[in-house]
Design a protein around this motif. Structure first.
Motif, PDB file in Angstrom:
ATOM      1  N   GLY A 146      45.634  -9.959  65.576  1.00 34.99           N
ATOM      2  CA  GLY A 146      45.132  -9.398  64.322  1.00 34.99           C
ATOM      3  C   GLY A 146      45.215 -10.391  63.189  1.00 34.99           C
ATOM      4  N   ARG A 147      46.367 -11.071  63.072  1.00 31.28           N
ATOM      5  CA  ARG A 147      46.514 -12.083  62.023  1.00 31.28           C
ATOM      6  C   ARG A 147      45.556 -13.250  62.259  1.00 31.28           C
ATOM      7  N   VAL A 148      45.379 -13.619  63.544  1.00 29.98           N
ATOM      8  CA  VAL A 148      44.444 -14.693  63.858  1.00 29.98           C
ATOM      9  C   VAL A 148      43.023 -14.300  63.471  1.00 29.98           C
ATOM     10  N   ASP A 154      37.971 -15.568  57.630  1.00 32.71           N
ATOM     11  CA  ASP A 154      37.922 -16.427  56.444  1.00 32.71           C
ATOM     12  C   ASP A 154      37.390 -17.816  56.797  1.00 32.71           C
ATOM     13  N   ALA A 155      37.827 -18.339  57.942  1.00 34.11           N
ATOM     14  CA  ALA A 155      37.360 -19.654  58.370  1.00 34.11           C
ATOM     15  C   ALA A 155      35.870 -19.629  58.688  1.00 34.11           C
ATOM     16  N   LEU A 156      35.405 -18.556  59.296  1.00 42.59           N
ATOM     17  CA  LEU A 156      33.985 -18.439  59.613  1.00 42.59           C
ATOM     18  C   LEU A 156      33.145 -18.299  58.353  1.00 42.59           C
ATOM     19  N   ARG A 157      33.678 -17.622  57.349  1.00 44.16           N
ATOM     20  CA  ARG A 157      32.965 -17.543  56.067  1.00 44.16           C
ATOM     21  C   ARG A 157      32.674 -18.952  55.549  1.00 44.16           C
ATOM     22  N   ALA A 158      33.689 -19.818  55.651  1.00 39.36           N
ATOM     23  CA  ALA A 158      33.508 -21.190  55.193  1.00 39.36           C
ATOM     24  C   ALA A 158      32.545 -21.958  56.099  1.00 39.36           C
ATOM     25  N   ALA A 159      32.766 -21.841  57.420  1.00 39.31           N
ATOM     26  CA  ALA A 159      31.982 -22.639  58.364  1.00 39.31           C
ATOM     27  C   ALA A 159      30.527 -22.199  58.441  1.00 39.31           C
ATOM     28  N   GLU A 171      46.917 -21.107  58.432  1.00 42.55           N
ATOM     29  CA  GLU A 171      48.074 -21.247  59.317  1.00 42.55           C
ATOM     30  C   GLU A 171      47.667 -21.624  60.733  1.00 42.55           C
ATOM     31  N   HIS A 172      46.547 -21.090  61.186  1.00 43.13           N
ATOM     32  CA  HIS A 172      46.110 -21.298  62.568  1.00 43.13           C
ATOM     33  C   HIS A 172      44.966 -22.297  62.679  1.00 43.13           C
TER      34      HIS A 172
END
Length: 316
Positions: A146-148, A154-159, A171-172
């Motif tokens: 879930g945390r991942v 959020d990372a996909l929003r950027a990418a 963190e990951h």
């Protein structure tokens, strides 16, 4: 930022047949189906004005679950890319991509390409996943998935955003100075619809989603869930609207003349439309429909009957 505001009218879409043979929803005829059936159903959905067609995501199913889930799960990127080439308007939904199984840059490369190839028709549905062995085989974290997933969104929003050289630090996952092209055709990136009905999934959809894809919540539970999403979204200060989804009961338009199961909503189009109008009254803007059928031709006939006799009257 939200990518797509809720449509003026209720939209309806469907999960594709054949691409998953789970005993929970696959019809017997699908076991002998293949690419021609997928293409025919996708073309019908495109022609009939369905909002989206969806494809599931599993990499490998352990023996302990194979009897119920089956091992047939078509890859969503490959499948939706194939169907992008035989359709023109219908949107392409991953329902849902288990993005915690892969690094966000790898996921972004696949789905950005799909969005580019399809002319900006991707809806990126994401979820946490539930098969421990699948995560372990791929070296992904299961207990903290879930945390991942929160961070992966959020990372996909950027990418998947407008920048050719996106940056993210978490963190990951972390990346910078790495360019990816082609960029998505949708300038701000594809909408992210979050799947799941657990408290954590509802929170995730409220705070991070452009849309919510519940997993089979009964009608009487949906108003409470929708209210919770709106409360959490307001509390988090997210002002953009969110597309609320729902999965309808199994449908059969007309009198079946065969056992379609006691939970199936069947009868004349006006009766079914009257029943389904309960969903937009709750605030649902995207309704996923599923039809009982004994063949590809019967499924397409059901889709046509729905699109002509039910769909136009869902908000009368």
């Amino acid at each position: 930022m939200d990518r797509t505001p809720p449509p003026e009218r209720l939209g309806y879409g469907m999960q594709l047949p054949v691409q998953s043979l789970s005993t929970l929803f696959a019809e017997p005829w699908e076991a002998g189906g293949g690419p021609a059936d997928l293409a025919a159903v996708a073309r019908a959905a495109d022609r009939l004005g369905f909002a989206y067609i969806g494809c599931c995501d599993h990499v490998a199913i352990p023996r302990r679950l194979a009897a119920a889930m089956g091992t047939t799960w078509y890859d969503p990127v490959a499948t939706l890319s194939f169907l992008a080439g035989v359709t023109e308007r219908v949107r392409l939904l991953s329902h849902v991509a288990v993005v915690g199984l892969r690094h966000p840059l790898a996921t972004a490369k696949q789905y950005a390409t799909l969005d580019r190839l399809s002319g900006g028709r991707l809806l990126l549905g994401v979820g946490a996943g539930h098969v421990r062995e699948e995560f372990e085989a791929l070296g992904a974290e299961f207990d903290g998935r879930g945390r991942v997933l929160d961070e992966a969104i959020d990372a996909l929003r950027a990418a998947l955003g407008p920048e050719e050289f996106p940056e993210f630090a978490g963190e990951h996952f972390a990346f910078s100075g790495l360019g990816q092209a082609p960029r998505p055709a949708q300038p701000a990136g594809p909408p992210v619809w979050v799947g799941g009905s657990s408290p954590a999934a509802v929170r995730r959809a409220a705070v991070r989603g452009d849309g919510w894809l519940p997993q089979g919540d009964p009608r009487d539970r949906l108003p409470e869930q929708i209210a919770r999403i709106r409360e959490l979204r307001e509390r988090a200060g997210v002002r953009a609207p969110i597309v609320i989804g729902a999965i309808a009961e199994p449908l059969y338009i007309g009198e079946p003349g065969w056992d379609v199961g006691r939970r199936t909503l069947c009868g004349k189009p006006d009766r079914i439309a009257e029943s389904l109008r309960a969903y937009p009254a709750m605030g649902v803007r995207q309704l996923q429909v599923r039809f009982r059928s004994r063949s590809r031709s019967e499924l397409i006939e059901q889709m046509e009957a729905f699109a002509t006799g039910v769909g136009p009257h869902l908000e009368d």
